[in-house]
Each structure stands twice: as structure tokens, then as C-alpha cells.
Design a protein around this motif. Structure first.
Motif, PDB file in Angstrom:
ATOM      1  N   GLN A 155       9.653  13.776  -0.049  1.00  0.00           N
ATOM      2  CA  GLN A 155       8.829  14.238   0.426  1.00  0.00           C
ATOM      3  C   GLN A 155       9.338  14.532   2.428  1.00  0.00           C
ATOM      4  O   GLN A 155       7.847  15.476   3.258  1.00  0.00           O
ATOM      5  CB  GLN A 155       8.338  12.743   1.097  1.00  0.00           C
ATOM      6  N   THR A 185       4.519   3.831   1.379  1.00  0.00           N
ATOM      7  CA  THR A 185       4.586   5.927   1.863  1.00  0.00           C
ATOM      8  C   THR A 185       4.697   5.880   3.391  1.00  0.00           C
ATOM      9  O   THR A 185       4.497   4.628   3.983  1.00  0.00           O
ATOM     10  CB  THR A 185       2.813   6.384   1.935  1.00  0.00           C
ATOM     11  N   ASP A 208       0.881  10.038   5.752  1.00  0.00           N
ATOM     12  CA  ASP A 208       0.368   9.549   4.503  1.00  0.00           C
ATOM     13  C   ASP A 208      -0.583   8.658   4.104  1.00  0.00           C
ATOM     14  O   ASP A 208      -1.880   8.697   3.580  1.00  0.00           O
ATOM     15  CB  ASP A 208       0.949   9.480   3.312  1.00  0.00           C
ATOM     16  N   TYR A 209      -0.029   6.872   5.031  1.00  0.00           N
ATOM     17  CA  TYR A 209      -0.873   6.209   5.229  1.00  0.00           C
ATOM     18  C   TYR A 209      -1.752   6.006   5.781  1.00  0.00           C
ATOM     19  O   TYR A 209      -3.212   5.508   5.596  1.00  0.00           O
ATOM     20  CB  TYR A 209       0.289   4.583   5.826  1.00  0.00           C
ATOM     21  N   THR A 211      -1.613  10.656  -1.747  1.00  0.00           N
ATOM     22  CA  THR A 211      -0.658   9.745  -2.166  1.00  0.00           C
ATOM     23  C   THR A 211       0.007  11.283  -2.859  1.00  0.00           C
ATOM     24  O   THR A 211      -0.599  12.015  -3.354  1.00  0.00           O
ATOM     25  CB  THR A 211      -1.090   9.181  -3.501  1.00  0.00           C
TER      26      THR A 211
END
Length: 269
Positions: free
Chosen positions: A110, A253, A257-258, A263
Motif C-alpha cells: 500500500q 489501515t 484509508d481509515y 479498503t
């Protein structure tokens, strides 16, 4: 023949209850639920669907009540023979967990995807306007537009993928596994943009040249020091955050993203 059909009517209910309750000692519950459902049928019939019709089209039949209840109990008792033909609930849960685990994108992947997208913005500047212009403000505007394109417009047009996620074979999804809405994409882009824009603001401040005799010089120095101190703390927090997320191996995460409810999931296509 009618008696056989009355037994078969609620037999599937008994099978389902055995599967759902997962305990052979709950046969009384199956019998009670079968009786209750059969009683509902009979009352519905004898009342003409609760007064919708002027008169009932059938009488209340106690035999049907007994046979339906017996069918539910019988289905509960023979359920193991029927359920043996299908995957068990435990195996289905294990398979579900494996599928979910197989879709987990490792944190390092990521971060690498974010870095690739980030470098695209910088490289595009260096190979275009950066060759001819050395103005801090123009560079800031260009890279801001680049952030908007790379982190917002591209994933909107490419079903939740950026250049970085496409290279690393994963996509951005919402909690249901669908393509995120534009609001979520924008939140993610903004969360990534904030650390960069604050750092860029410091570069712009340091690029401003003031005479030491100027009344604004002292304020400029203090503002620069304050921004620098804030950035040091911010980047320390971000580094600690990244190390923590990486150590959790996909169970947590990243903040961007949170904040956006997005996700990352592996692209299985």
C-alpha cells in the motif's frame, strides 16, 4: 397423500433449524417453532386471511397442526443425513476467512503504491514545466493539480485504481467491496495531500527573502521555525504510524484509508 405432504411442508424448516442451532438437544425448540408456524397457517386459514375475505375457505384442522409440527421435528432429527451432502457451517466460515485473508493487501504494498503515485506527480513536473520554470508558486499549483489527478480523478475513472495500485495489482474499495464513491476518494486524496501541502508551505516560506531590517523579518523567522517544528512532529507521528501499521500485517489501515472508509483489496480479475 395429504398427510405426507403436511409432514413434508415443514420438514425443511427442521433441517434449517438443526443447521442454525448446531445442537441436537434443541429438538424441543424445533418442535415448538414448527408448531407455532403451523398454528399461524391454520389461524390464517380459519380467519379468511384475517378478515380480508368475508368467510374462511378452510376450517381449522388439528390434524394439519400435528402433522406440520411432526414434519419440523422429523426434519430436525434427520438433518445430519441431509446436511452431510453440503459443506458444514464451520467449513464455510473457514473458507470465508481464507478468501478475506487472500484479499488483504500488505501494508508495504500500500505504501509503495502511494509512493509510486507521488513520484508520478514529481516526475511529470520535472519533465515538463520544471525544465523551464523555477518558480515555487507555479510548482506548488502544478503539483496540487497533479495530486488531484493522480489520487482522485484517476481512481474515479479507473474503478478504484491508481497507477500505483494497478502496478501492484490491488484496488480501492468501500466496505462492501464496491468502487468507492467520489466523496470517499476525495477524503483519501485530501488526507494524503495535507502532509505534502504543509511541507510545501515551508518551502515557500524559506524561499521568501526579506531584508533583516524589515519589520516582517522577525515574524517571518518565528513563523518558519514554528512551521518547521510542527512538520518535524508531524512526520515523526506519520513514521511511527507507518511502522505500527506495517507491524500489524494488514490488520490495521493507514490513516488516509481509515479517514475515507476505503479498503485496499487485491484485484482478483
Amino acid at each position: 397423500m395429504q398427510a405426507a405432504f403436511n409432514i413434508l411442508l415443514l420438514l425443511p424448516l427442521g433441517v434449517y433449524l438443526r443447521y442454525f442451532l448446531q445442537n441436537k438437544h434443541y429438538w424441543k425448540r424445533a418442535l415448538g417453532l414448527g408448531f407455532g408456524l403451523s398454528l399461524f397457517f391454520e389461524i390464517t386459514q380459519v380467519t379468511g386471511i384475517y378478515g380480508i375475505y368475508n368467510c374462511p375457505y378452510r376450517i381449522f384442522d388439528v390434524d394439519d397442526l400435528i402433522l406440520n409440527s411432526t414434519g419440523a421435528l422429523f426434519g430436525f432429527l434427520i438433518a445430519p443425513m441431509i446436511l452431510a451432502l453440503f459443506p458444514s457451517k464451520k467449513n464455510l466460515l473457514v473458507k470465508r476467512d481464507k478468501i478475506q485473508e487472500s484479499q488483504v493487501v500488505r501494508p508495504l504494498a500500500q505504501l509503495l503504491a502511494v509512493f509510486i503515485d507521488f513520484m508520478l506527480v514529481y516526475i511529470s513536473w520535472s519533465l515538463t514545466l520544471g525544465l523551464f520554470i523555477s518558480n515555487e508558486m507555479v510548482e506548488f499549483i502544478y503539483k496540487t493539480a497533479g495530486f488531484l489527478v493522480v489520487y482522485f480523478i484517476v481512481p474515479l475513472l479507473w474503478d478504484g485504481k491508481t497507477a500505483g495500485t494497478g502496478i501492484l495489482r490491488f484496488e480501492l474499495t468501500d466496505s462492501e467491496g464496491d468502487v468507492p464513491k467520489w466523496q470517499a476518494m476525495f477524503k483519501r486524496m485530501f488526507a494524503l495531500f495535507v502532509p505534502w501541502v504543509l511541507s510545501a508551505f515551508l518551502n515557500i516560506l524559506t524561499a521568501i527573502e526579506l531584508d533583516m531590517n524589515s519589520e516582517m523579518y522577525v515574524y517571518h523567522v518565528w513563523l518558519t521555525v514554528a512551521v518547521f517544528g510542527f512538520l518535524v512532529i508531524m512526520w515523526m507521528v506519520l513514521v511511527i504510524h507507518a511502522i505500527y501499521i506495517i507491524s500489524k500485517k494488514g490488520k490495521r489501515t493507514f490513516y488516509y484509508d481509515y479517514a475515507s472508509g476505503i479498503t485496499p483489496r487485491k484485484d482478483l480479475d
